[in-house]
Design an enzyme around this catalytic site. Structure first.
Site, short mmCIF file in Angstrom:
data_model
loop_
_atom_site.label_atom_id
_atom_site.label_comp_id
_atom_site.label_asym_id
_atom_site.label_seq_id
_atom_site.Cartn_x
_atom_site.Cartn_y
_atom_site.Cartn_z
N LYS A 111 18.35 47.33 121.67
CA LYS A 111 17.31 47.17 120.67
C LYS A 111 17.78 46.17 119.61
CE LYS A 111 15.27 48.07 116.52
NZ LYS A 111 15.80 47.93 115.13
N GLU B 291 29.94 50.57 114.08
CA GLU B 291 30.55 49.71 113.07
C GLU B 291 29.53 49.55 111.96
OE1 GLU B 291 33.28 46.15 113.65
OE2 GLU B 291 31.47 45.21 112.86
N CYS C 253 29.29 41.97 107.75
CA CYS C 253 29.95 43.21 107.34
C CYS C 253 31.36 42.98 106.83
CB CYS C 253 29.95 44.21 108.49
SG CYS C 253 30.71 43.58 110.01
N GLU D 112 27.65 47.75 99.39
CA GLU D 112 27.55 46.49 100.13
C GLU D 112 26.31 45.73 99.65
OE1 GLU D 112 28.26 45.18 104.71
OE2 GLU D 112 26.85 46.83 104.38
#
Length: 493
Positions: free
Chosen positions: A181, A257, A291, A392
């Site tokens: 996906k 992750e 990331c 983040e």
């Protein structure tokens, strides 16, 4: 597919790819170039039905084809996939850079990691083996490693090709069939990836299925259905927590992750001629939508002012522009909604006491104002608990803090919920190793940034993930261990 590159003007309707066949069902939505906000194609929105059909095809392929049992077939197909991505590199490069917004050299960097990953796991497929032992006289035990079944791969839009392959390749090597996906922001890229993978002549239908969606109906099905025992997810920590909770009722296995808040620790004895250019790129590569973006800069007292002034000047000179302009240093964010989100985080930080060394922000005038561009920002902070330090950003915003000694550097670096990666900059190797051992991070670079290799595991501590990707450990997410205990029968008369 033609070996020549695919021109942007040929982009049409993207298609989901289920059981070896393109599928166009669903209401159409526009694909957008984030640099200009021009329509570059369209895609069908049909995530739930596509996910259900993909799982059905993958389940059938796992049972009825030799894929799960034939190591040589898996190795051969992984090689064919690598060759197909090499043949179609230029066409995929054009589509990725246009739809995702990243400048050409960054798109090249992403795509050139793909063939070697596929070949690495092709070799791993041939090496995959169990073991046998005699626990006591007259007894024989065998330990078999078997593929889990259907694996879901849920990958993000920021590096859609390599992050898909990073999970897909070990799943295939282990013998799983798969449903991928991807977000609708990269529907054109996803559709072309599917066509490329379809060129692997020995790939059984149903082993790889791919769909995209703007919502989460299809993803939710993959997470909740008992027909998918394992999910490999790359994305935000908040989303990772949500899907892990949803999959708990089926005791689903997750490899994740998740987010990061990479600290870059610069000591007084660092080689600043080497360090400063890398610190700049650590923030601006993929427009900070990575990331492992080096989003926290921790600098020792002795070089603090020099580093602050130098990195500020570098960030002011970053040239924003579309991928089509070879002089662009940084492309746009993925869409305007993310520009607004990052702008709000910066404003909130400034109101809470952060100091703008370079304010940066959304481009409001000129040609670039039509797109999703965000000028890099540098914020000096003294309060380590500010949201801009702890959360983040996923955009080109760098926070700057000072420290006095090793202990303070490690304490500050470890003070967030994340633990994906970190960087240490010093000429003193003993110091580098001491600090690296003290950091809560799955990857630590010394005098470098974002160096990852097919054969070396990567992943996060704390809230940055579960399990590991790359390396042989990546196979562990996709296999079950089975113990078969044998007792030889007594000899007949």
């Amino acid at each position: 597919m033609n070996r020549s590159s695919t021109a942007v003007t040929t982009l049409r309707r993207a298609a989901n790819w289920i059981n070896g066949v393109p599928r166009f069902e669903g209401p159409l939505h526009d694909s957008i170039d984030p640099a200009t906000y021009q329509v570059i194609g369209n895609y069908p929105e049909n995530g739930l039905n596509a996910a259900m059909a993909g799982v059905a095809a993958a389940s059938k392929a796992f049972i009825t084809t030799p894929w799960a049992r034939d190591h040589e077939l898996r190795a051969r197909v992984l090689e064919q996939l690598a060759a197909a991505f090499e043949r179609n590199r230029e066409g995929l490069l054009e589509v990725l850079s246009l739809e995702n917004g990243k400048i050409k050299r960054e798109a090249v960097f992403e795509l050139d990691m793909v063939p070697s990953k596929l070949r690495y796991y092709g070799a791993a497929a041939l090496m995959e083996a169990g073991r046998a032992l005699r626990p006591k006289p007259g007894r024989l035990s065998m330990i078999l490693r078997q593929p889990m079944g259907v694996a879901a791969v849920i990958a993000p839009w920021n590096s859609p090709v390599v992050l898909t392959i990073r999970s897909l390749a070990p799943a295939l090597a282990a013998g799983c069939t798969t449903v991928i996906k991807l977000p609708a922001q990269v529907a054109q890229t996803a559709s072309m990836m599917a066509r490329i993978m379809g060129e692997a002549e020995d790939l059984p239908h149903g082993v790889i299925n791919l769909f995209f969606e703007s919502g989460a109906d299809g993803s939710s099905y993959l997470v909740n259905t008992s027909h998918v025992p394992v999910v490999s997810f790359t994305g935000a920590t908040r989303t990772g927590r949500t899907i892990a909770a949803a999959g708990a009722s089926n005791l689903k296995r997750f490899g994740m992750e998740l987010g990061g808040k990479t600290p870059m620790i610069v000591f007084d004895d660092a080689d600043l001629g080497l360090t400063l250019p890398v610190l700049e790129k650590a923030l601006t590569v993929f427009a900070g939508q990575f990331c492992m973006t080096g989003s926290r800069l921790l600098v020792q007292d002795g070089v603090y002012a020099q580093v602050r002034d130098s990195i500020a000047e570098r960030l002011r000179r970053v040239k924003l522009g579309p991928a089509s302009d070879p002089t662009s240093d940084m492309g746009p964010l993925i869409d305007r909604a993310n520009v607004e989100r990052v702008e709000l985080m910066v404003e909130t930080a400034l109101r809470a006491g952060a100091k703008a060394i370079v304010r940066g922000g959304a481009i409001k005038y000129g040609t670039l104002a039509k797109g999703a561009f965000f000028q890099p920002a540098l914020l000096e902070v003294s309060d380590n608990l500010l949201e801009i330090v702890q959360q983040e950003v996923f955009g080109p915003v760098l926070t700057l803090q000072r420290f006095s000694d090793e202990a303070e550097a490690v304490r500050l670096a470890n003070s967030t919920a994340y633990g994906l990666a970190a960087g240490v900059w010093t000429r003193d190797l003993a110091k580098a190793l001491r600090v690296a051992e003290g950091l809560d991070a799955g990857s630590v670079w010394v005098n470098d940034w974002a160096r990852v290799f097919d054969g070396t595991e990567e992943g996060g501590f704390k809230q940055s993930g579960l399990g590991r990707l790359n390396g042989l450990a990546a196979l562990e997410d996709f296999v079950e261990y089975k113990h078969i205990a044998l007792q030889p029968g007594s000899a007949g008369p």
